[in-house]
Design a protein around this motif. Structure first.
Motif, PDB file in Angstrom:
ATOM      1  N   ALA A   1      35.440  38.692  56.570  1.00 35.44           N
ATOM      2  CA  ALA A   1      36.214  39.923  56.730  1.00 35.44           C
ATOM      3  C   ALA A   1      37.719  39.698  56.619  1.00 35.44           C
ATOM      4  N   LYS A   2      38.216  38.565  57.098  1.00 36.71           N
ATOM      5  CA  LYS A   2      39.665  38.350  57.100  1.00 36.71           C
ATOM      6  C   LYS A   2      40.240  38.245  55.697  1.00 36.71           C
TER       7      LYS A   2
ATOM      8  N   VAL B   1      19.161  47.991  60.816  1.00 36.58           N
ATOM      9  CA  VAL B   1      20.209  49.013  60.871  1.00 36.58           C
ATOM     10  C   VAL B   1      21.574  48.366  61.092  1.00 36.58           C
ATOM     11  N   LEU B   2      21.610  47.209  61.747  1.00 39.81           N
ATOM     12  CA  LEU B   2      22.871  46.513  61.989  1.00 39.81           C
ATOM     13  C   LEU B   2      23.611  46.193  60.696  1.00 39.81           C
ATOM     14  N   ALA B   3      22.868  45.891  59.664  1.00 37.29           N
ATOM     15  CA  ALA B   3      23.489  45.479  58.402  1.00 37.29           C
ATOM     16  C   ALA B   3      23.519  46.617  57.382  1.00 37.29           C
ATOM     17  N   ASP B   4      23.122  47.797  57.793  1.00 35.93           N
ATOM     18  CA  ASP B   4      23.044  48.921  56.868  1.00 35.93           C
ATOM     19  C   ASP B   4      24.427  49.320  56.353  1.00 35.93           C
ATOM     20  N   ALA B   5      24.587  49.316  55.049  1.00 32.64           N
ATOM     21  CA  ALA B   5      25.801  49.791  54.369  1.00 32.64           C
ATOM     22  C   ALA B   5      27.060  49.037  54.789  1.00 32.64           C
ATOM     23  N   LEU B   6      26.934  47.781  55.206  1.00 34.64           N
ATOM     24  CA  LEU B   6      28.123  46.976  55.493  1.00 34.64           C
ATOM     25  C   LEU B   6      28.971  46.854  54.234  1.00 34.64           C
ATOM     26  N   GLY B   7      30.247  47.098  54.362  1.00 38.53           N
ATOM     27  CA  GLY B   7      31.134  47.036  53.210  1.00 38.53           C
ATOM     28  C   GLY B   7      31.129  48.299  52.365  1.00 38.53           C
ATOM     29  N   GLU B   8      30.263  49.244  52.707  1.00 40.56           N
ATOM     30  CA  GLU B   8      30.205  50.528  52.000  1.00 40.56           C
ATOM     31  C   GLU B   8      30.579  51.679  52.926  1.00 40.56           C
ATOM     32  N   ARG B   9      30.015  51.667  54.137  1.00 38.88           N
ATOM     33  CA  ARG B   9      30.337  52.687  55.132  1.00 38.88           C
ATOM     34  C   ARG B   9      31.138  52.033  56.252  1.00 38.88           C
TER      35      ARG B   9
ATOM     36  N   SER C   1      39.425  33.453  62.945  1.00 43.14           N
ATOM     37  CA  SER C   1      38.988  32.889  61.650  1.00 43.14           C
ATOM     38  C   SER C   1      37.691  32.084  61.774  1.00 43.14           C
ATOM     39  N   LEU C   2      36.738  32.597  62.525  1.00 45.67           N
ATOM     40  CA  LEU C   2      35.463  31.896  62.681  1.00 45.67           C
ATOM     41  C   LEU C   2      34.677  31.907  61.381  1.00 45.67           C
ATOM     42  N   ASN C   3      33.950  30.802  61.130  1.00 42.03           N
ATOM     43  CA  ASN C   3      33.071  30.775  59.972  1.00 42.03           C
ATOM     44  C   ASN C   3      31.733  31.407  60.345  1.00 42.03           C
ATOM     45  N   ALA C   4      30.793  31.449  59.401  1.00 41.54           N
ATOM     46  CA  ALA C   4      29.547  32.186  59.615  1.00 41.54           C
ATOM     47  C   ALA C   4      28.744  31.627  60.789  1.00 41.54           C
ATOM     48  N   ARG C   5      28.684  30.310  60.898  1.00 41.12           N
ATOM     49  CA  ARG C   5      27.904  29.738  61.993  1.00 41.12           C
ATOM     50  C   ARG C   5      28.560  30.026  63.344  1.00 41.12           C
TER      51      ARG C   5
ATOM     52  N   VAL D   1      17.349  31.304  61.294  1.00 43.56           N
ATOM     53  CA  VAL D   1      18.299  32.398  61.104  1.00 43.56           C
ATOM     54  C   VAL D   1      17.647  33.450  60.225  1.00 43.56           C
ATOM     55  N   GLY D   2      17.423  34.632  60.800  1.00 45.93           N
ATOM     56  CA  GLY D   2      16.778  35.708  60.066  1.00 45.93           C
ATOM     57  C   GLY D   2      17.712  36.362  59.073  1.00 45.93           C
ATOM     58  N   PRO D   3      17.173  37.212  58.197  1.00 50.44           N
ATOM     59  CA  PRO D   3      17.997  37.835  57.150  1.00 50.44           C
ATOM     60  C   PRO D   3      19.089  38.746  57.695  1.00 50.44           C
ATOM     61  N   VAL D   4      18.812  39.462  58.802  1.00 47.07           N
ATOM     62  CA  VAL D   4      19.842  40.353  59.360  1.00 47.07           C
ATOM     63  C   VAL D   4      21.007  39.534  59.900  1.00 47.07           C
ATOM     64  N   MET D   5      20.701  38.508  60.679  1.00 45.99           N
ATOM     65  CA  MET D   5      21.757  37.658  61.212  1.00 45.99           C
ATOM     66  C   MET D   5      22.514  36.957  60.095  1.00 45.99           C
ATOM     67  N   GLY D   6      21.790  36.504  59.081  1.00 47.03           N
ATOM     68  CA  GLY D   6      22.446  35.834  57.958  1.00 47.03           C
ATOM     69  C   GLY D   6      23.448  36.745  57.271  1.00 47.03           C
ATOM     70  N   LYS D   7      23.037  37.973  56.998  1.00 43.83           N
ATOM     71  CA  LYS D   7      23.929  38.922  56.327  1.00 43.83           C
ATOM     72  C   LYS D   7      25.092  39.308  57.229  1.00 43.83           C
ATOM     73  N   LEU D   8      24.794  39.558  58.501  1.00 49.16           N
ATOM     74  CA  LEU D   8      25.823  40.001  59.435  1.00 49.16           C
ATOM     75  C   LEU D   8      26.879  38.924  59.658  1.00 49.16           C
ATOM     76  N   SER D   9      26.443  37.697  59.930  1.00 51.18           N
ATOM     77  CA  SER D   9      27.399  36.626  60.231  1.00 51.18           C
ATOM     78  C   SER D   9      28.239  36.265  59.011  1.00 51.18           C
ATOM     79  N   THR D  10      27.649  36.326  57.835  1.00 50.64           N
ATOM     80  CA  THR D  10      28.417  36.065  56.613  1.00 50.64           C
ATOM     81  C   THR D  10      29.464  37.146  56.390  1.00 50.64           C
TER      82      THR D  10
END
Length: 508
Positions: free
Chosen positions: A71-72, A309-317, A229-233, A57-66
């Motif tokens: 989000a809920k 770019v997928l994880a860019d500014a998640l939670g900010e923009r 309500s899916l978890n990260a995996r 699991v790469g860093p982008v996928m790790g950040k995105l899936s978490t």
């Protein structure tokens, strides 16, 4: 539609495919359901561990899936909550008004014939069916016409897939209003980032893939996954199944009936997104990271894209704050012209009989889309003529085919001159109109509109969004149900179960 080529009911010719040079340029641009267990049964399932990311699991996928899995439970800024409510209301209105148009009627016929478990609501009807089927039909309804929202940077229409998917999955799992709202916001955050990363409009032009299918699909999956309500995996599996279903060709632009176009933008994408969420919720396993490693998503679509770019500014923009709501129920290239006429009339009142000529300058490609078309709401000359007479445009007026032969309208239409402008073409995807009026007393009025009403730079107020929704929904739902639905959407945080929307959303 608010994006270049969105009116796409005319053929467009492109030369060649996506060349190596094109890929390098794009790198710079990119910054079932019935068979599933019941809600009671799924509550006893043991979810997989969300924490075992491992080296695959790469860093982008790790950040995105978490981010997606959390989000809920993540509170949203007040302005994002308000914007999300407005886009939910706007999309529900598009669904309701779309029910009486050809794509909507076809979708309703499909729903009645195909059936499915009676779990989820089909808007503007008495139909209940499975969540996958409901998402498909409501997605078709939402893009049955040119009334739904759009996101310019991603070259896509998020709402027509995200809202139907969140609603179908939300009803399946009985989520409350806040959970539903956060699911929708997440869908807007995730879907558009995928085609921004791929390269937006140049990617679609060069590859012939449809950004209008890819972006809403991932948005719908994210929204449905949040409602489930899916978890990260499970979110990683969801993205894998979504990538496998990713499809859509820019050939939708040749669909003159708007039916296949509605399927590509909303129906197919909402259906596939809900499917991804339901199979992941049932613990179908799969590739842990579809975004990296051998034969990954970006290798298939654009190897030069930067996945970060997928994880860019998640939670900010929040991408929903960059999404347009259309003021007028007409094709996007016509929006600025109608804005200009409304503003000019406010500044210098005039009657249609006083107008000798109306000139409208549009980007060359945009002018070709709306030049003397046979469909009223995407014919610039007709809509300008009607605006001169009516002083405003309602949904019913914009879709009155008979008025295209009305002598009074034809008399005004003869005054309208459309001017393709190559300089304005260079400003795309910014849709600019320059409107000039010559009046009988010798007065000449000119106005340039750069940011149409409803864009982030010139947003509509809540009252304006409500007025648009009422215009689209009241004739179909009835005034009482329409008022109830509007009130419920604007107070989603008070709703204990999203299925409480059902009585107001169905036809009176």
């Amino acid at each position: 539609m608010e994006l270049q080529k969105d009116e796409g009911k005319m053929p467009r010719i492109r030369k060649g495919g996506l060349t190596r040079r094109g890929l390098l340029q794009l790198a710079g641009v990119g910054l079932a359901s019935a068979a599933l267990p019941s809600r009671v049964a799924t509550a006893t399932q043991q979810p997989p561990s969300p924490a075992k990311t491992g080296p695959e699991v790469g860093p982008v996928m790790g950040k995105l899936s978490t981010y997606m899995s959390e989000a809920k439970d993540r509170a949203l800024p007040e302005d994002v909550v308000e914007k999300t409510k407005q886009h939910i209301l706007d999309t529900l209105a598009a669904m309701v008004s779309g029910s009486d148009l050809t794509p909507g009627r076809d979708a309703m016929q499909f729903a009645r014939a195909y059936g499915g478990q009676k779990v989820a609501t089909v808007a503007a009807s008495d139909i209940l069916c499975g969540p996958i089927e409901a998402a498909l039909v409501n997605g078709m309804l939402a893009h049955a016409d040119e009334t739904d929202d759009s996101h310019a940077p991603s070259q896509s229409h998020p709402g027509c897939a995200v809202v139907p998917a969140a609603l179908a999955a939300g009803e399946r799992f009985g989520v409350d209003g806040t959970h539903f709202l956060r699911s929708v916001t997440l869908g807007y955050d995730i879907g558009p980032r995928f085609t921004v990363t791929l390269g937006g409009q140049p990617f679609e032009s060069g590859s012939h893939w449809s950004t209008h299918s890819i972006s809403p699909l991932f948005g719908a999956a994210a929204a449905a996954g949040c409602a489930a309500s899916l978890n990260a995996r499970q979110m990683r599996w969801l993205l894998g199944y979504t990538a496998q279903q990713s499809s859509g060709l820019a050939s939708w632009q040749r669909d003159s009936e708007h039916v296949q176009k509605a399927f590509c933008f909303g129906g197919m994408t909402a259906r596939s997104g809900v499917t991804s969420a339901l199979v992941a919720q049932s613990n179908w396993t799969g590739v842990e990271d579809i975004l990296s490693g051998a034969d990954n998503f970006f290798q298939a679509y654009n190897p030069q894209a930067d996945p970060s770019v997928l994880a860019d500014a998640l939670g900010e923009r929040y991408e929903i704050t960059r999404t347009n709501i259309k003021k007028w129920a007409v094709g996007s290239p016509i929006q600025a012209a109608l804005d200009a006429l409304e503003i000019l009339r406010r500044q210098h009142p005039f009657e249609a009989a006083q107008v000798q000529e109306v000139s409208v300058q549009l980007a060359t490609h945009e002018a070709g889309i709306v030049n003397n078309r046979e469909i009223p709401d995407i014919c610039l000359q007709h809509m300008v003529a009607v605006m001169l007479l009516e002083k405003s445009i309602t949904f019913s007026v914009a879709h009155n085919q008979g008025r295209m032969k009305d002598p009074a309208v034809l008399r005004e239409r003869a005054k309208v001159r459309l001017i393709p402008d190559d300089a304005l073409q260079g400003l795309m995807p910014l849709r600019v109109a320059i409107v000039g009026l010559a009046l009988a007393d010798g007065t000449h009025l000119t106005l340039r509109v750069d940011n149409v009403r409803g864009t982030p730079e010139n947003p509509m107020t809540r009252d304006e969004v409500v007025a648009k929704a009422r215009d689209l929904m009241a004739p179909i739902l009835g005034a009482k149900n329409c008022a109830t639905l509007i009130r419920a959407v604007l107070h989603l945080e008070d709703m204990k179960d999203i299925r409480e929307l059902r009585p107001a959303l169905q036809r009176a």
